[in-house]
Design an enzyme around this catalytic site. Structure first.
Site, PDB file in Angstrom:
ATOM      1  N   ARG A   1      32.897  14.876 -21.341  1.00  0.00           N
ATOM      2  CA  ARG A   1      33.576  14.031 -20.152  1.00  0.00           C
ATOM      3  C   ARG A   1      34.360  12.857 -20.816  1.00  0.00           C
ATOM      4  NH1 ARG A   1      27.668  13.303 -17.027  1.00  0.00           N
ATOM      5  NH2 ARG A   1      28.174  14.822 -15.740  1.00  0.00           N
TER       6      ARG A   1
ATOM      7  N   GLY B   1      26.127  21.186 -13.375  1.00  0.00           N
ATOM      8  CA  GLY B   1      26.003  21.128 -14.873  1.00  0.00           C
ATOM      9  C   GLY B   1      25.740  22.568 -15.384  1.00  0.00           C
TER      10      GLY B   1
END
Ligand code: ADP
Ligand code: MG
Length: 394
Positions: free
Chosen positions: A37, A348
């Site tokens: 991220r 995810g």
């Protein structure tokens, strides 16, 4: 969908406040275990810096108690990693909402990381005074955190209403472009796959989704709930008995759209070493757990996916982390990759499965978001995006 984009704005000499998603996993010592991220957020930050902005970046990290700084939820490790990626020092600013010396000193070409936005009281409740205080720090607000777009919080929604200008960063813009392409005027047939273990949140999204798609493939705990709705047996498998009525209603409203698995790979225990047993659904025993779909179910899904014009995928159809129960998810992943469809995947664990089976470069677009992705598919308004759109209309 109309919104301003960072790439279209002149940021030279301006203060730019970027709400990023830097919520990375950490081990017990606080070390970052996966920096995806942070790396993903670099292009937006670098773009603003390269074009002469003074840049402030913030994000949430973990679930701190609001109004209280804590070492455990401090973004210090993120500041260090971001600094390495940008090749420069990234100072971390605490108690930043009211501005102060750090703000007065911030000049074009500078970048600072503003400490965990959830340390501020009122962040999650989208407190207006807090949002106004944040907005007062900047000339341009940039939302580059799609993963939190379904939550109206001070750094995701409130600030977008009060900052002089509000726009989407490159991650959010790419995400919206891909999702709009998949859903606004999709190439048909449009097939959605919704699977995995978050049964209740996902199952409640299905009715709205079923109306939009031509085929809805269910897997994991969601499929098990549908098997129950058809009167089948699932033993002690993951399911949501409270939502059997909802599953039944979807089957009745959309006959033929939702294929329910006909066979399964079962186990007596949930473990990597459990012995896999292939069974027709009618032979599932009370002490069985369904951990994957079987070959007949796979064959049916493959034929659906081969004809699809567009495929959206959220959720592995089996416990793909255990090799003995990974076959269904692997086959689905490969069928998606091999299809000529426009393909988009998010979540995810879905992304972990895509990486495990090495098909990432054969998926048209991989979304970083889970919850926001599903809500967008459902057709819900994402509050943070709605705020950006409202500013583009004004
Ligand atoms: P995502 O993160 O992609 O949104 P979820 O978090 O909802 O997906 O679900 C992922 C998890 O679902 C995986 O860890 C997988 O092992 C689990 N899962 C899939 N099928 C089953 C099943 N039949 N029984 C139990 N768990 C399952
Ligand atoms: Mg998950």
């Amino acid at each position: 969908m109309a919104f301003f984009r960072l790439s279209d704005l002149d940021v030279r000499g301006k203060r730019v406040f970027i709400r990023a998603d830097l919520n990375v996993p950490q081990d017990d010592s606080g070390a970052i275990t996966d920096d995806t991220r942070i790396r993903a957020s670099v292009p937006g930050i670098r773009d603003a810096l390269d074009r002469g902005a003074a840049v402030m970046v913030t994000s949430h990290l973990g679930r701190p108690t609001e109004g209280q700084w804590s070492e455990a939820d401090s973004m210090a490790p993120v500041a260090r990693r971001l600094g390495e990626l940008l090749g420069r020092d990234v100072p971390l600013v605490r108690d930043w909402v009211g501005g102060g010396a750090w703000h007065a000193a911030l000049k074009a070409g500078d970048v600072v990381l503003l400490e965990n936005c959830r340390f501020n009281k009122g962040e999650k409740k989208n407190d207006e005074a807090l949002a106004r205080g944040m907005a007062a720090l900047t000339d341009i607000y940039v939302n580059d955190a799609f993963g939190t777009a379904h939550r109206a919080e001070a750094t995701t929604e409130g600030i977008a209403r009060f900052a002089p200008v509000a726009c989407a960063g490159p991650l959010v813009a790419a995400e919206l472009d891909a999702l709009t392409r998949a859903l606004a005027q999709p190439k048909r047939p449009l097939i959605a796959i919704v699977a995995g273990s978050k049964v209740s949140t996902k199952l409640t999204a299905l009715r709205a989704l079923a109306a939009k798609v031509d085929g809805l493939i269910v897997g994991g705990g969601i499929a098990n709930t549908f098997i129950l709705a058809e009167g089948g047996h699932i033993g002690k498998s993951l399911a949501e008995p409270d939502l059997v009525g909802e599953a039944r209603a979807i089957l009745d409203t959309y006959p033929g759209k939702v294929p329910v698995p006909v066979d399964a790979v079962c186990a007596k225990e949930f473990s990597a070493t459990a012995r896999p047993e292939l069974k027709a659904i009618e032979n599932v025993e009370p002490d069985d757990m369904i951990l994957d779909i079987g070959p007949h179910s796979v064959a049916l899904l493959k034929s659906m996916l081969a004809q699809a014009g567009t495929i959206v995928w959220n959720g592995p159809v089996g416990v793909f982390e255990f090799d003995a129960f990974a076959g269904g998810t692997k086959a689905v992943a490969e069928a998606i990759a091999a299809s000529g469809a426009y393909t988009i995947a998010g979540g995810g664990d879905t992304v972990a499965a895509i990486n495990k089976f090495g098909i990432a470069d054969r998926i048209s677009y991989i979304s970083t978001a889970g919850g926001a992705f599903l809500e967008f598919l459902e057709g819900k308004t994402l509050p943070a995006i709605a705020a950006l759109e409202a500013r583009a209309e004004a």
